[in-house]
Design a protein around this motif. Structure first.
Motif, PDB file in Angstrom:
ATOM      1  N   MET A  49      15.435 -17.853  -7.833  1.00  0.00           N
ATOM      2  CA  MET A  49      14.000 -17.729  -8.085  1.00  0.00           C
ATOM      3  C   MET A  49      13.286 -17.119  -6.881  1.00  0.00           C
ATOM      4  N   LEU A  50      13.682 -17.533  -5.686  1.00  0.00           N
ATOM      5  CA  LEU A  50      13.073 -16.977  -4.472  1.00  0.00           C
ATOM      6  C   LEU A  50      13.315 -15.479  -4.384  1.00  0.00           C
ATOM      7  N   GLN A  51      14.514 -15.063  -4.723  1.00  0.00           N
ATOM      8  CA  GLN A  51      14.807 -13.621  -4.701  1.00  0.00           C
ATOM      9  C   GLN A  51      14.006 -12.879  -5.762  1.00  0.00           C
ATOM     10  N   ASP A  52      13.872 -13.457  -6.953  1.00  0.00           N
ATOM     11  CA  ASP A  52      13.087 -12.804  -8.008  1.00  0.00           C
ATOM     12  C   ASP A  52      11.659 -12.547  -7.536  1.00  0.00           C
ATOM     13  N   TRP A  53      11.047 -13.556  -6.930  1.00  0.00           N
ATOM     14  CA  TRP A  53       9.680 -13.395  -6.446  1.00  0.00           C
ATOM     15  C   TRP A  53       9.610 -12.405  -5.280  1.00  0.00           C
ATOM     16  N   THR A  54      10.607 -12.432  -4.406  1.00  0.00           N
ATOM     17  CA  THR A  54      10.607 -11.527  -3.265  1.00  0.00           C
ATOM     18  C   THR A  54      10.747 -10.078  -3.704  1.00  0.00           C
ATOM     19  N   TYR A  55      11.690  -9.811  -4.604  1.00  0.00           N
ATOM     20  CA  TYR A  55      11.901  -8.437  -5.059  1.00  0.00           C
ATOM     21  C   TYR A  55      10.723  -7.942  -5.886  1.00  0.00           C
ATOM     22  N   PHE A  56      10.131  -8.833  -6.678  1.00  0.00           N
ATOM     23  CA  PHE A  56       8.950  -8.417  -7.439  1.00  0.00           C
ATOM     24  C   PHE A  56       7.782  -8.118  -6.499  1.00  0.00           C
ATOM     25  N   SER A  57       7.653  -8.897  -5.429  1.00  0.00           N
ATOM     26  CA  SER A  57       6.599  -8.639  -4.451  1.00  0.00           C
ATOM     27  C   SER A  57       6.811  -7.289  -3.761  1.00  0.00           C
ATOM     28  N   LEU A  58       8.071  -6.934  -3.509  1.00  0.00           N
ATOM     29  CA  LEU A  58       8.354  -5.610  -2.949  1.00  0.00           C
ATOM     30  C   LEU A  58       7.930  -4.508  -3.912  1.00  0.00           C
ATOM     31  N   ARG A  59       8.182  -4.719  -5.203  1.00  0.00           N
ATOM     32  CA  ARG A  59       7.728  -3.741  -6.199  1.00  0.00           C
ATOM     33  C   ARG A  59       6.201  -3.627  -6.185  1.00  0.00           C
ATOM     34  N   LEU A  60       5.523  -4.762  -6.048  1.00  0.00           N
ATOM     35  CA  LEU A  60       4.066  -4.737  -6.010  1.00  0.00           C
ATOM     36  C   LEU A  60       3.556  -3.978  -4.797  1.00  0.00           C
ATOM     37  N   ILE A  61       4.204  -4.154  -3.655  1.00  0.00           N
ATOM     38  CA  ILE A  61       3.777  -3.454  -2.442  1.00  0.00           C
ATOM     39  C   ILE A  61       3.949  -1.947  -2.607  1.00  0.00           C
ATOM     40  N   VAL A  62       5.090  -1.538  -3.157  1.00  0.00           N
ATOM     41  CA  VAL A  62       5.315  -0.108  -3.389  1.00  0.00           C
ATOM     42  C   VAL A  62       4.274   0.437  -4.365  1.00  0.00           C
ATOM     43  N   THR A  63       4.026  -0.308  -5.440  1.00  0.00           N
ATOM     44  CA  THR A  63       3.024   0.122  -6.417  1.00  0.00           C
ATOM     45  C   THR A  63       1.633   0.154  -5.799  1.00  0.00           C
ATOM     46  N   GLY A  64       1.317  -0.852  -4.964  1.00  0.00           N
ATOM     47  CA  GLY A  64       0.012  -0.874  -4.312  1.00  0.00           C
ATOM     48  C   GLY A  64      -0.189   0.287  -3.358  1.00  0.00           C
ATOM     49  N   LEU A  65       0.881   0.756  -2.740  1.00  0.00           N
ATOM     50  CA  LEU A  65       0.782   1.913  -1.853  1.00  0.00           C
ATOM     51  C   LEU A  65       0.547   3.210  -2.626  1.00  0.00           C
ATOM     52  N   LEU A  66       1.205   3.353  -3.766  1.00  0.00           N
ATOM     53  CA  LEU A  66       1.180   4.627  -4.486  1.00  0.00           C
ATOM     54  C   LEU A  66       0.121   4.704  -5.576  1.00  0.00           C
ATOM     55  N   LEU A  67      -0.377   3.554  -6.054  1.00  0.00           N
ATOM     56  CA  LEU A  67      -1.368   3.598  -7.133  1.00  0.00           C
ATOM     57  C   LEU A  67      -2.663   4.300  -6.715  1.00  0.00           C
ATOM     58  N   PRO A  68      -3.230   4.041  -5.519  1.00  0.00           N
ATOM     59  CA  PRO A  68      -4.417   4.810  -5.125  1.00  0.00           C
ATOM     60  C   PRO A  68      -4.141   6.305  -5.026  1.00  0.00           C
ATOM     61  N   VAL A  69      -2.945   6.668  -4.586  1.00  0.00           N
ATOM     62  CA  VAL A  69      -2.583   8.087  -4.520  1.00  0.00           C
ATOM     63  C   VAL A  69      -2.549   8.683  -5.923  1.00  0.00           C
ATOM     64  N   ALA A  70      -1.984   7.936  -6.873  1.00  0.00           N
ATOM     65  CA  ALA A  70      -1.938   8.414  -8.258  1.00  0.00           C
ATOM     66  C   ALA A  70      -3.342   8.581  -8.825  1.00  0.00           C
ATOM     67  N   VAL A  71      -4.230   7.651  -8.513  1.00  0.00           N
ATOM     68  CA  VAL A  71      -5.606   7.747  -9.007  1.00  0.00           C
ATOM     69  C   VAL A  71      -6.283   8.991  -8.451  1.00  0.00           C
ATOM     70  N   VAL A  72      -6.105   9.258  -7.157  1.00  0.00           N
ATOM     71  CA  VAL A  72      -6.759  10.406  -6.520  1.00  0.00           C
ATOM     72  C   VAL A  72      -6.237  11.717  -7.089  1.00  0.00           C
ATOM     73  N   VAL A  73      -4.910  11.878  -7.145  1.00  0.00           N
ATOM     74  CA  VAL A  73      -4.362  13.145  -7.637  1.00  0.00           C
ATOM     75  C   VAL A  73      -4.572  13.281  -9.142  1.00  0.00           C
ATOM     76  N   GLY A  74      -4.561  12.169  -9.878  1.00  0.00           N
ATOM     77  CA  GLY A  74      -4.799  12.241 -11.308  1.00  0.00           C
ATOM     78  C   GLY A  74      -6.229  12.599 -11.658  1.00  0.00           C
ATOM     79  N   ALA A  75      -7.167  12.137 -10.830  1.00  0.00           N
ATOM     80  CA  ALA A  75      -8.571  12.487 -11.052  1.00  0.00           C
ATOM     81  C   ALA A  75      -8.873  13.915 -10.653  1.00  0.00           C
ATOM     82  N   GLY A  76      -8.051  14.476  -9.778  1.00  0.00           N
ATOM     83  CA  GLY A  76      -8.269  15.848  -9.346  1.00  0.00           C
ATOM     84  C   GLY A  76      -9.255  15.988  -8.217  1.00  0.00           C
ATOM     85  N   GLY A  77      -9.742  14.869  -7.671  1.00  0.00           N
ATOM     86  CA  GLY A  77     -10.668  14.951  -6.545  1.00  0.00           C
ATOM     87  C   GLY A  77      -9.937  14.766  -5.236  1.00  0.00           C
ATOM     88  N   LEU A  78      -9.365  15.830  -4.699  1.00  0.00           N
ATOM     89  CA  LEU A  78      -8.529  15.740  -3.511  1.00  0.00           C
ATOM     90  C   LEU A  78      -9.320  15.922  -2.219  1.00  0.00           C
TER      91      LEU A  78
END
Length: 245
Positions: free
Chosen positions: A132-161
């Motif tokens: 269970m500890l590993q499940d939460w840890t690996y999911f948290s790593l996925r969240l961190i990666v997503t949190g880093l790239l989601l604002p980038v996706a929003v910016v490039v997807g909106a076209g306001g660079l």
């Protein structure tokens, strides 16, 4: 005004309903796509055509949604936005590969750590707890990666660079963004998992009805949490744009 309160005030039922409907439609079309046979050439061609249309619909919806969030003054061409958004998605996928490798060996790691723990601690940190500890840890790593790239996706997807890089870095350095992103992700992970595993009632009809209700509630909750994080991203990016002007 706090960023969280501003994000809640920014959320509109119309936008949330559009996200809910679009995600449900894309999921339904994805299930239909998987049912297309490929035993004949024409079936394979139809499957490729259907999948390409589904992918185009996904990119169109993302760029439309992100454009509605930011309202950039100068927008890039649609194919530029789609291409940059595809690059961000590919980077996200590549960063998931090492996490997937860790998940593949989590049973081995849990067994090894259990064998190495002192005998008096094995009752507190059992094999199940370590899994269970590993499940939460690996999911948290996925969240961190997503949190880093989601604002980038929003910016490039909106076209306001224009001020995109400054806004993304601004979000990365704000504690309120990471707390909200992690908490929303953890809530979606915990509640959705509990709902899917819970099987009340007896009989095929009652279990099917229960499954549909649980899936609907979990899907709606995930959409609401995701929309809140997107609204928080929009608030942070707009703050940087206003300060720059």
């Amino acid at each position: 005004m706090s960023a969280w309160r501003e994000a809640l005030q920014t959320m509109r039922m119309k936008s949330v309903a559009a996200v809910w409907t679009s995600m449900l439609l894309l999921a339904g079309l994805g299930v239909l796509w998987l049912q297309i046979p490929d035993s004949h050439v024409w079936q394979l061609a139809f499957s490729i055509l259907f999948g390409s249309g589904l992918l185009a619909l996904f990119f169109w919806f993302c760029t439309w949604l992100f454009g509605q969030m930011l309202h950039p003054g100068k927008r890039e061409r649609w194919w530029v936005k789609w291409l940059l958004l595809a690059v961000v998605i590919c980077v996200w996928w590549l960063l998931q590969i090492p996490i997937d490798r860790l998940i593949e060996h989590e049973a081995l790691y849990a067994g090894y750590w259990t064998s190495r723990l002192p005998h008096g601690l094995r009752g507190l940190h059992t094999y199940e707890h370590l899994m269970m500890l590993q499940d939460w840890t690996y999911f948290s790593l996925r969240l961190i990666v997503t949190g880093l790239l989601l604002p980038v996706a929003v910016v490039v997807g909106a076209g306001g660079l224009g001020a995109g890089v400054r806004g993304v870095v601004h979000l990365w350095l704000r504690w309120w963004y990471w707390v909200a992103a992690l908490i929303c992700g953890w809530l979606a992970f915990a509640i959705s998992g509990k709902l899917i595993d819970w099987t009340p009632g007896h009989g095929l009809a009652s279990e099917m009805l229960s499954l549909l209700m649980r899936l609907g509630f979990a899907f709606t909750l995930d959409v609401l949490l995701g929309c809140f994080v997107l609204a928080l991203i929009a608030v942070g990016l707009r703050r940087v744009a206003v300060a720059a002007n």
